[in-house]
Design a protein around this motif. Structure first.
Motif, PDB file in Angstrom:
ATOM      1  N   LYS A  88       0.798  -1.235   0.000  1.00 30.78           N
ATOM      2  CA  LYS A  88       0.000   0.000   0.000  1.00 30.78           C
ATOM      3  C   LYS A  88       0.825   1.277   0.000  1.00 30.78           C
ATOM      4  CE  LYS A  88      -3.938  -2.229   2.035  1.00 30.78           C
ATOM      5  NZ  LYS A  88      -4.774  -2.435   3.201  1.00 30.78           N
ATOM      6  N   MET A  89       2.083   1.191   0.400  1.00 33.81           N
ATOM      7  CA  MET A  89       2.910   2.400   0.416  1.00 33.81           C
ATOM      8  C   MET A  89       4.128   2.291  -0.490  1.00 33.81           C
ATOM      9  SD  MET A  89       2.742   3.739   4.334  1.00 33.81           S
ATOM     10  CE  MET A  89       3.340   5.368   3.930  1.00 33.81           C
ATOM     11  N   PHE A  90       4.880   1.196  -0.333  1.00 39.71           N
ATOM     12  CA  PHE A  90       6.137   1.082  -1.052  1.00 39.71           C
ATOM     13  C   PHE A  90       5.936   0.854  -2.553  1.00 39.71           C
ATOM     14  CE2 PHE A  90       9.849  -1.616  -2.346  1.00 39.71           C
ATOM     15  CZ  PHE A  90      10.773  -0.587  -2.362  1.00 39.71           C
ATOM     16  N   ALA A  91       5.105  -0.105  -2.921  1.00 38.09           N
ATOM     17  CA  ALA A  91       4.895  -0.398  -4.348  1.00 38.09           C
ATOM     18  C   ALA A  91       4.342   0.819  -5.102  1.00 38.09           C
ATOM     19  CB  ALA A  91       3.990  -1.619  -4.515  1.00 38.09           C
ATOM     20  N   PRO A  92       3.312   1.507  -4.568  1.00 38.70           N
ATOM     21  CA  PRO A  92       2.845   2.704  -5.278  1.00 38.70           C
ATOM     22  C   PRO A  92       3.911   3.793  -5.385  1.00 38.70           C
ATOM     23  CG  PRO A  92       1.192   1.974  -3.700  1.00 38.70           C
ATOM     24  CD  PRO A  92       2.429   1.164  -3.450  1.00 38.70           C
ATOM     25  N   PHE A  93       4.718   3.943  -4.335  1.00 40.23           N
ATOM     26  CA  PHE A  93       5.799   4.929  -4.378  1.00 40.23           C
ATOM     27  C   PHE A  93       6.773   4.598  -5.507  1.00 40.23           C
ATOM     28  CE2 PHE A  93      10.274   5.640  -3.273  1.00 40.23           C
ATOM     29  CZ  PHE A  93      10.314   7.026  -3.300  1.00 40.23           C
ATOM     30  N   LYS A  94       7.215   3.338  -5.554  1.00 38.48           N
ATOM     31  CA  LYS A  94       8.169   2.931  -6.597  1.00 38.48           C
ATOM     32  C   LYS A  94       7.572   3.119  -7.999  1.00 38.48           C
ATOM     33  CE  LYS A  94      11.590   0.493  -6.113  1.00 38.48           C
ATOM     34  NZ  LYS A  94      13.007   0.425  -5.944  1.00 38.48           N
ATOM     35  N   GLU A  95       6.295   2.785  -8.120  1.00 40.51           N
ATOM     36  CA  GLU A  95       5.609   2.915  -9.415  1.00 40.51           C
ATOM     37  C   GLU A  95       5.562   4.381  -9.851  1.00 40.51           C
ATOM     38  OE1 GLU A  95       1.075   2.249 -10.765  1.00 40.51           O
ATOM     39  OE2 GLU A  95       2.018   0.508  -9.796  1.00 40.51           O
ATOM     40  N   GLN A  96       5.179   5.263  -8.941  1.00 41.94           N
ATOM     41  CA  GLN A  96       5.102   6.692  -9.265  1.00 41.94           C
ATOM     42  C   GLN A  96       6.491   7.278  -9.516  1.00 41.94           C
ATOM     43  OE1 GLN A  96       2.357   8.538  -9.892  1.00 41.94           O
ATOM     44  NE2 GLN A  96       1.318   6.562  -9.715  1.00 41.94           N
ATOM     45  N   PHE A  97       7.457   6.840  -8.732  1.00 41.53           N
ATOM     46  CA  PHE A  97       8.828   7.334  -8.897  1.00 41.53           C
ATOM     47  C   PHE A  97       9.360   6.974 -10.279  1.00 41.53           C
ATOM     48  CE2 PHE A  97      13.445   7.203  -8.433  1.00 41.53           C
ATOM     49  CZ  PHE A  97      13.686   8.441  -7.830  1.00 41.53           C
ATOM     50  N   ALA A  98       9.066   5.769 -10.732  1.00 40.04           N
ATOM     51  CA  ALA A  98       9.538   5.309 -12.048  1.00 40.04           C
ATOM     52  C   ALA A  98       8.940   6.133 -13.187  1.00 40.04           C
ATOM     53  CB  ALA A  98       9.203   3.833 -12.234  1.00 40.04           C
ATOM     54  N   LYS A  99       7.772   6.702 -12.970  1.00 43.35           N
ATOM     55  CA  LYS A  99       7.099   7.499 -14.015  1.00 43.35           C
ATOM     56  C   LYS A  99       7.620   8.931 -14.102  1.00 43.35           C
ATOM     57  CE  LYS A  99       2.764   4.916 -13.752  1.00 43.35           C
ATOM     58  NZ  LYS A  99       1.345   4.973 -13.385  1.00 43.35           N
ATOM     59  N   LEU A 100       8.377   9.361 -13.102  1.00 45.39           N
ATOM     60  CA  LEU A 100       8.891  10.733 -13.104  1.00 45.39           C
ATOM     61  C   LEU A 100      10.007  10.896 -14.133  1.00 45.39           C
ATOM     62  CD1 LEU A 100       9.252  11.353  -9.241  1.00 45.39           C
ATOM     63  CD2 LEU A 100       7.437  12.216 -10.742  1.00 45.39           C
ATOM     64  N   SER A 101      10.162  12.118 -14.580  1.00 43.38           N
ATOM     65  CA  SER A 101      11.286  12.419 -15.472  1.00 43.38           C
ATOM     66  C   SER A 101      12.577  12.286 -14.672  1.00 43.38           C
ATOM     67  CB  SER A 101      11.153  13.850 -16.009  1.00 43.38           C
ATOM     68  OG  SER A 101      11.383  14.772 -14.956  1.00 43.38           O
ATOM     69  N   PRO A 102      13.708  12.094 -15.348  1.00 42.68           N
ATOM     70  CA  PRO A 102      14.984  11.980 -14.627  1.00 42.68           C
ATOM     71  C   PRO A 102      15.249  13.180 -13.701  1.00 42.68           C
ATOM     72  CG  PRO A 102      15.270  11.281 -16.883  1.00 42.68           C
ATOM     73  CD  PRO A 102      13.881  11.839 -16.779  1.00 42.68           C
ATOM     74  N   GLU A 103      14.889  14.370 -14.148  1.00 44.72           N
ATOM     75  CA  GLU A 103      15.109  15.564 -13.320  1.00 44.72           C
ATOM     76  C   GLU A 103      14.199  15.547 -12.091  1.00 44.72           C
ATOM     77  OE1 GLU A 103      17.252  18.514 -12.090  1.00 44.72           O
ATOM     78  OE2 GLU A 103      17.679  17.509 -13.985  1.00 44.72           O
ATOM     79  N   ALA A 104      12.945  15.153 -12.282  1.00 45.26           N
ATOM     80  CA  ALA A 104      11.995  15.071 -11.160  1.00 45.26           C
ATOM     81  C   ALA A 104      12.411  13.964 -10.183  1.00 45.26           C
ATOM     82  CB  ALA A 104      10.589  14.831 -11.676  1.00 45.26           C
ATOM     83  N   GLN A 105      12.980  12.871 -10.705  1.00 41.77           N
ATOM     84  CA  GLN A 105      13.474  11.806  -9.830  1.00 41.77           C
ATOM     85  C   GLN A 105      14.599  12.322  -8.938  1.00 41.77           C
ATOM     86  OE1 GLN A 105      14.557   8.473 -12.328  1.00 41.77           O
ATOM     87  NE2 GLN A 105      12.476   7.625 -12.273  1.00 41.77           N
ATOM     88  N   LYS A 106      15.534  13.082  -9.531  1.00 38.55           N
ATOM     89  CA  LYS A 106      16.631  13.651  -8.748  1.00 38.55           C
ATOM     90  C   LYS A 106      16.102  14.561  -7.648  1.00 38.55           C
ATOM     91  CE  LYS A 106      20.389  13.727 -12.099  1.00 38.55           C
ATOM     92  NZ  LYS A 106      21.230  14.592 -12.941  1.00 38.55           N
ATOM     93  N   GLU A 107      15.126  15.382  -8.017  1.00 38.30           N
ATOM     94  CA  GLU A 107      14.534  16.310  -7.061  1.00 38.30           C
ATOM     95  C   GLU A 107      13.823  15.557  -5.922  1.00 38.30           C
ATOM     96  OE1 GLU A 107      11.200  19.660  -7.528  1.00 38.30           O
ATOM     97  OE2 GLU A 107      12.746  19.734  -9.091  1.00 38.30           O
TER      98      GLU A 107
END
Length: 164
Positions: free
Chosen positions: A64-83
């Motif tokens: 409920k927390m970790f999997a959705p976080f990883k999924e959303q993080f993977a969808k971010l642009s490289p710059e947004a991931q760094k941020e």
């Protein structure tokens, strides 16, 4: 005669073993898990805190927390991931390798919410008002605290259940 003495000795050993188990010497009580968990949270020992959560709680956290976080993080642009990584004091590479246990540490470190997590409880001043143990489940109500804490016994040790 020797056979009777052996049977008597065996019966005596069984009775002593049963008496020890019945007297509570079969392991630490649920209160000890709560004290250890509270102390771990208080000292930010997230590995110990994670280990004291029931397998159901760890699975819920992962799903409920970790999997959705990883999924959303993977969808971010490289710059947004760094941020995003910088905001939690991490790197993109570390987040990509992160396990649920590691994410739990980040969430606990950065979170202020008390939820039902007993991190506001002084582990040295825990006073049990009521304790109910039924088989492999237990419930504790603390004196002066709202709510109850639920436990489940896994592999002979009491684990905390935070959810309903």
């Amino acid at each position: 005669m020797l056979r009777i003495k052996c049977l008597r000795a065996a019966l005596c050993a069984v009775l002593v073993s049963a008496a020890i188990t019945a007297s509570g010497c079969a392991g630490p009580p649920p209160r000890d898990a709560l004290v250890t968990f509270s102390r771990a949270v208080q000292t930010k020992d997230w590995n110990t805190a994670w280990g004291l959560l029931s397998s159901r709680e760890r699975k819920n956290f992962e799903e409920k927390m970790f999997a959705p976080f990883k999924e959303q993080f993977a969808k971010l642009s490289p710059e947004a991931q760094k941020e995003a990584a910088a905001k939690i004091g991490s790197t993109v590479q570390d987040i990509q390798k992160m396990a649920a246990k590691d994410f739990f540490s980040v969430v606990m470190e950065k979170s202020d919410e008390s939820r039902k997590i007993p991190h506001k409880i002084d582990p040295d001043r825990i006073v049990v008002e009521q304790e109910s143990i039924k088989g492999n489940t237990a419930r504790i109500r603390l004196k002066g605290q709202a709510g109850e804490f639920n436990f489940v016994k896994e592999a002979g040790a009491w684990k905390i259940e935070l959810g309903p």
